[in-house]
Design a protein around this motif. Structure first.
Motif: not given
Length: 118
Positions: A23-35, A37-39, A45-57
């Protein structure tokens, strides 16, 4: 081999699809979990976004459990038959049948062809 984390002995958190985009606006990689909602989360980095996504899940699923809500089966575990019961307007059915016939295809094969190109 790393052990997959589970929440409440249900499904491994790594079985949920994660979509990552910069996301250029956020200057970060956004991670979304489509299954789930709202996660949504992010990382530098992409790796950090994935790690954060797993924590968010994990947190998301834990909140479902604590609220007494059902944890839905991840799409990766669901079985699909290939059959889709569908009711459509009879005029549309006729139009599709005419187009399918024009291409020497069954109605099912014609619809499949159209959906693949959509």
């Amino acid at each position: 081999m790393a052990r997959k984390k589970k929440v409440n002995n249900e499904f491994p958190i790594t079985e949920y699809k994660v979509e990552i985009a910069f996301s250029p606006e956020d200057e970060a990689y956004l991670a979304r979990v489509p299954e789930l909602p709202g996660c949504v989360t992010h990382g530098d980095t992409q790796e950090e976004a994935l790690k954060m996504a797993h924590e968010a899940i994990e947190v998301y699923l834990e909140s479902l459990v604590s609220d007494g809500k059902e944890i839905h089966t991840p799409m990766v575990r669901k079985k699909f038959s290939g059959n889709i019961p569908l009711r459509i307007d009879p005029v549309l059915h006729r139009d599709i049948a005419l187009k399918a016939d024009g291409e020497k295809l069954s109605v099912n094969k014609y619809i499949e062809k159209v959906l693949k190109t959509a």
